[in-house]
Design an enzyme around this catalytic site. Structure first.
Site, PDB file in Angstrom:
ATOM      1  N   ASP A  74     -98.401 -21.183 -10.749  1.00 49.53           N
ATOM      2  CA  ASP A  74     -97.112 -20.600 -11.126  1.00 49.53           C
ATOM      3  C   ASP A  74     -97.267 -19.707 -12.364  1.00 49.53           C
ATOM      4  OD1 ASP A  74     -94.403 -20.121 -10.979  1.00 49.53           O
ATOM      5  OD2 ASP A  74     -93.859 -21.915 -12.104  1.00 49.53           O
TER       6      ASP A  74
ATOM      7  N   ASN B 182     -90.510 -19.303  -0.418  1.00 47.68           N
ATOM      8  CA  ASN B 182     -90.860 -17.971  -0.930  1.00 47.68           C
ATOM      9  C   ASN B 182     -90.413 -16.836  -0.009  1.00 47.68           C
ATOM     10  OD1 ASN B 182     -94.021 -19.016  -2.452  1.00 47.68           O
ATOM     11  ND2 ASN B 182     -91.964 -18.890  -3.316  1.00 47.68           N
TER      12      ASN B 182
END
Length: 242
Positions: free
Chosen positions: A27, A75
């Site tokens: 991330d 996503n």
């Protein structure tokens, strides 16, 4: 002054701590780029460099299994332009790095709902798996179009489809129907970027994994960062609920 642990060879630490499997939530690509006034694409590209460094470090440190969260089922909700870029980057990275990974004895697997990806990308993933299937070095699992709830739901559907009696269903059986059935559960889960959440990642498998959150953005994660996470893991006493 260095502690006794920090003076010890990292490979010995990994062995003594019985650290086989590290899972990582990669991330911070976009935040890294934003802080440097760069487009998000540059953050993702830099993240590929971090991935390569991490795989090399895992090999160097004697880590047998490495599972990386590349693209989640959520996503897809990002802007189409970014999704298209990520899919293209994934395809180009695998094609460009496959020979080197193969030469370094890395065994590649892709976990997630792969059937929903484009046929051309599925073909690239399949070729990479077939090319490296007999390798005996680092087992590298890359989670693409992955969501843990989806994984568990599909496992339940498969169990029902196989007609397995209720009395035969237990934790061991459920584990056999997961994407990670052939490998041990993660000992350590690393999340970069400082966020304090699991993000629907390996929910079943990390039941007793040690968690390590670092504020380091993924593009800046490297051998030293991985070493620090291992040192922290080695300091802990795993209780397994006891």
């Amino acid at each position: 002054m260095l502690s006794t642990l920090e003076k010890t060879d990292i490979n010995t630490i990994v062995k003594n701590a019985k650290l086989q499997h590290i899972a990582i939530i990669m991330d911070g690509n976009r935040r890294w780029a934003k802080e440097k006034a760069l487009p998000s694409a540059m953050g993702h590209k830099k993240g590929v460099d971090a991935l390569k460094k991490t795989v090399q470090a895992a090999h160097k440190f004697g880590i047998k299994y490495l599972t990386l969260y590349a693209f989640s089922t959520e996503n897809w909700n990002r802007k189409q332009e970014e999704v298209d870029f990520l899919m293209g980057l994934l395809a180009s990275t695998i094609k460009s790095q496959l020979n080197e990974l193969h030469q370094n004895n890395v065994k590649l697997r892709f976990i997630g709902y792969i059937e929903a990806l484009s046929p051309s990308l599925q073909e690239i993933l399949e070729e990479a798996e077939n090319t490296t299937k007999n390798n005996t070095g680092v087992n590298l699992q890359i989670a693409i179009n992955y969501g843990a709830r989806n994984e568990i739901t599909n496992a339940i559907k498969s169990i029902i489809k196989h007609g397995i009696p209720e009395e035969d269903i237990n934790e061991e059986l459920v584990s056999k129907f997961l994407y990670t059935s052939s490998i041990p559960d993660p000992d350590l889960l690393i999340r970069t970027g400082g966020e304090m959440r699991i993000s629907n990642y390996l929910l079943w498998q990390i039941a007793y994994s040690e968690l390590y959150i670092t504020k380091t953005y993924w593009p800046e994660f490297d051998e030293e960062a991985l070493k620090n996470s291992i040192l922290e893991f080695a300091k802990r006493q795993r209780r397994w609920g006891g």
